[in-house]
Design a protein around this motif. Structure first.
Motif, PDB file in Angstrom:
ATOM      1  N   ALA A  86       0.827  -1.205   0.000  1.00 14.98           N
ATOM      2  CA  ALA A  86       0.000   0.000   0.000  1.00 14.98           C
ATOM      3  C   ALA A  86       0.866   1.260   0.000  1.00 14.98           C
ATOM      4  N   MET A  87       1.992   1.233   0.711  1.00 13.13           N
ATOM      5  CA  MET A  87       2.896   2.386   0.748  1.00 13.13           C
ATOM      6  C   MET A  87       3.496   2.670  -0.630  1.00 13.13           C
ATOM      7  N   VAL A  88       3.790   1.609  -1.373  1.00 12.98           N
ATOM      8  CA  VAL A  88       4.322   1.790  -2.720  1.00 12.98           C
ATOM      9  C   VAL A  88       3.236   2.385  -3.628  1.00 12.98           C
ATOM     10  N   ARG A  89       2.012   1.923  -3.492  1.00 19.92           N
ATOM     11  CA  ARG A  89       0.909   2.442  -4.303  1.00 19.92           C
ATOM     12  C   ARG A  89       0.473   3.847  -3.879  1.00 19.92           C
ATOM     13  N   HIS A  90       0.589   4.138  -2.583  1.00 26.38           N
ATOM     14  CA  HIS A  90       0.113   5.409  -2.022  1.00 26.38           C
ATOM     15  C   HIS A  90       1.221   5.995  -1.126  1.00 26.38           C
ATOM     16  N   PRO A  91       2.176   6.731  -1.704  1.00 31.62           N
ATOM     17  CA  PRO A  91       3.323   7.234  -0.937  1.00 31.62           C
ATOM     18  C   PRO A  91       2.967   8.046   0.306  1.00 31.62           C
ATOM     19  N   LEU A  92       1.810   8.668   0.326  1.00 37.51           N
ATOM     20  CA  LEU A  92       1.435   9.499   1.477  1.00 37.51           C
ATOM     21  C   LEU A  92       1.198   8.682   2.739  1.00 37.51           C
ATOM     22  N   LEU A  93       1.146   7.363   2.626  1.00 39.18           N
ATOM     23  CA  LEU A  93       0.957   6.513   3.797  1.00 39.18           C
ATOM     24  C   LEU A  93       2.223   6.378   4.649  1.00 39.18           C
ATOM     25  N   VAL A  94       3.357   6.837   4.125  1.00 37.68           N
ATOM     26  CA  VAL A  94       4.621   6.733   4.852  1.00 37.68           C
ATOM     27  C   VAL A  94       4.805   7.969   5.724  1.00 37.68           C
ATOM     28  N   GLU A  95       5.090   7.738   6.990  1.00 35.81           N
ATOM     29  CA  GLU A  95       5.350   8.828   7.934  1.00 35.81           C
ATOM     30  C   GLU A  95       6.618   9.558   7.509  1.00 35.81           C
ATOM     31  N   ARG A  96       6.678  10.829   7.809  1.00 36.07           N
ATOM     32  CA  ARG A  96       7.822  11.626   7.399  1.00 36.07           C
ATOM     33  C   ARG A  96       8.285  12.524   8.521  1.00 36.07           C
ATOM     34  N   PRO A  97       9.490  13.063   8.347  1.00 39.10           N
ATOM     35  CA  PRO A  97      10.504  12.791   7.334  1.00 39.10           C
ATOM     36  C   PRO A  97      11.428  11.651   7.757  1.00 39.10           C
ATOM     37  N   ILE A  98      11.929  10.947   6.768  1.00 40.71           N
ATOM     38  CA  ILE A  98      12.958   9.945   7.003  1.00 40.71           C
ATOM     39  C   ILE A  98      14.269  10.578   6.557  1.00 40.71           C
ATOM     40  N   VAL A  99      15.283  10.483   7.409  1.00 40.19           N
ATOM     41  CA  VAL A  99      16.584  11.088   7.115  1.00 40.19           C
ATOM     42  C   VAL A  99      17.662  10.012   7.147  1.00 40.19           C
ATOM     43  N   VAL A 100      18.486  10.029   6.112  1.00 40.03           N
ATOM     44  CA  VAL A 100      19.625   9.123   6.007  1.00 40.03           C
ATOM     45  C   VAL A 100      20.888   9.977   6.117  1.00 40.03           C
ATOM     46  N   SER A 101      21.833   9.529   6.937  1.00 37.29           N
ATOM     47  CA  SER A 101      23.104  10.233   7.074  1.00 37.29           C
ATOM     48  C   SER A 101      24.214   9.202   7.204  1.00 37.29           C
ATOM     49  N   PRO A 102      25.470   9.652   7.143  1.00 35.60           N
ATOM     50  CA  PRO A 102      26.561   8.714   7.356  1.00 35.60           C
ATOM     51  C   PRO A 102      26.516   8.061   8.745  1.00 35.60           C
ATOM     52  N   LYS A 103      25.792   8.665   9.679  1.00 32.45           N
ATOM     53  CA  LYS A 103      25.716   8.137  11.045  1.00 32.45           C
ATOM     54  C   LYS A 103      24.491   7.258  11.292  1.00 32.45           C
ATOM     55  N   GLY A 104      23.608   7.120  10.301  1.00 29.43           N
ATOM     56  CA  GLY A 104      22.431   6.280  10.491  1.00 29.43           C
ATOM     57  C   GLY A 104      21.214   6.813   9.759  1.00 29.43           C
ATOM     58  N   THR A 105      20.096   6.161  10.012  1.00 32.18           N
ATOM     59  CA  THR A 105      18.819   6.498   9.375  1.00 32.18           C
ATOM     60  C   THR A 105      17.760   6.573  10.453  1.00 32.18           C
ATOM     61  N   VAL A 106      16.953   7.640  10.422  1.00 24.07           N
ATOM     62  CA  VAL A 106      15.888   7.796  11.412  1.00 24.07           C
ATOM     63  C   VAL A 106      14.613   8.327  10.779  1.00 24.07           C
ATOM     64  N   LEU A 107      13.516   7.965  11.414  1.00 23.55           N
ATOM     65  CA  LEU A 107      12.245   8.649  11.182  1.00 23.55           C
ATOM     66  C   LEU A 107      12.288   9.817  12.153  1.00 23.55           C
ATOM     67  N   ALA A 108      12.447  11.009  11.632  1.00 28.02           N
ATOM     68  CA  ALA A 108      12.664  12.194  12.469  1.00 28.02           C
ATOM     69  C   ALA A 108      11.337  12.767  12.958  1.00 28.02           C
ATOM     70  N   ARG A 109      10.681  11.979  13.756  1.00 22.08           N
ATOM     71  CA  ARG A 109       9.399  12.361  14.345  1.00 22.08           C
ATOM     72  C   ARG A 109       9.414  11.866  15.767  1.00 22.08           C
ATOM     73  N   PRO A 110       9.530  12.699  16.758  1.00 25.89           N
ATOM     74  CA  PRO A 110       9.570  14.154  16.656  1.00 25.89           C
ATOM     75  C   PRO A 110      10.881  14.626  16.021  1.00 25.89           C
ATOM     76  N   LYS A 111      10.883  15.876  15.617  1.00 21.69           N
ATOM     77  CA  LYS A 111      12.002  16.436  14.849  1.00 21.69           C
ATOM     78  C   LYS A 111      13.343  16.306  15.559  1.00 21.69           C
ATOM     79  N   GLU A 112      13.337  16.284  16.872  1.00 21.23           N
ATOM     80  CA  GLU A 112      14.585  16.203  17.628  1.00 21.23           C
ATOM     81  C   GLU A 112      15.357  14.915  17.374  1.00 21.23           C
TER      82      GLU A 112
END
Length: 115
Positions: A83-109
């Motif tokens: 469903a997420m592939v068919r409807h991208p808005l179903l994915v929570e945001r933002p997801i951030v990728v960095s050299p130190k890891g990957t997080v769902l930045a929710r809450p923003k902190e």
């Protein structure tokens, strides 16, 4: 050019805009992927989930009316991912990728853990 940072961003989301600003304030210029325009692929989401140690249910926007309409709140992981592939808005945001890891930045902190 990105210095190893990517944000899967929705410019209409206040949290996503704030996280993008936080990344830039930390001295990084991320690749900005507007996933509502580009969409998702199964391998892309699977890779992000693995990097975050999360399941599709963990990043499902449960408050999104479409999630309820599609019966995703109690659905198996594979159905949610499809469903997420068919409807991208179903994915929570933002997801951030960095050299130190990957997080769902929710809450923003949470983005601070990988800056």
């Amino acid at each position: 050019m990105s210095d190893g940072y990517t944000i899967f961003h929705n410019p209409n989301c206040g949290t996503s805009r704030n996280v993008l600003a936080m990344i830039r304030e930390a001295g990084h210029e991320p690749e900005v992927v507007q996933y509502l325009k580009t969409g998702w692929t199964h391998p892309q989401l699977e890779s992000l989930l693995k990097a975050m140690g999360k399941t599709p249910r963990d990043i499902l926007r449960t408050k999104e009316r479409l999630a309820v309409e599609l019966g995703l709140l109690d659905a198996p992981a594979g159905q949610i991912l499809d469903a997420m592939v068919r409807h991208p808005l179903l994915v929570e945001r933002p997801i951030v990728v960095s050299p130190k890891g990957t997080v769902l930045a929710r809450p923003k902190e949470k983005v601070g853990t990988i800056l």
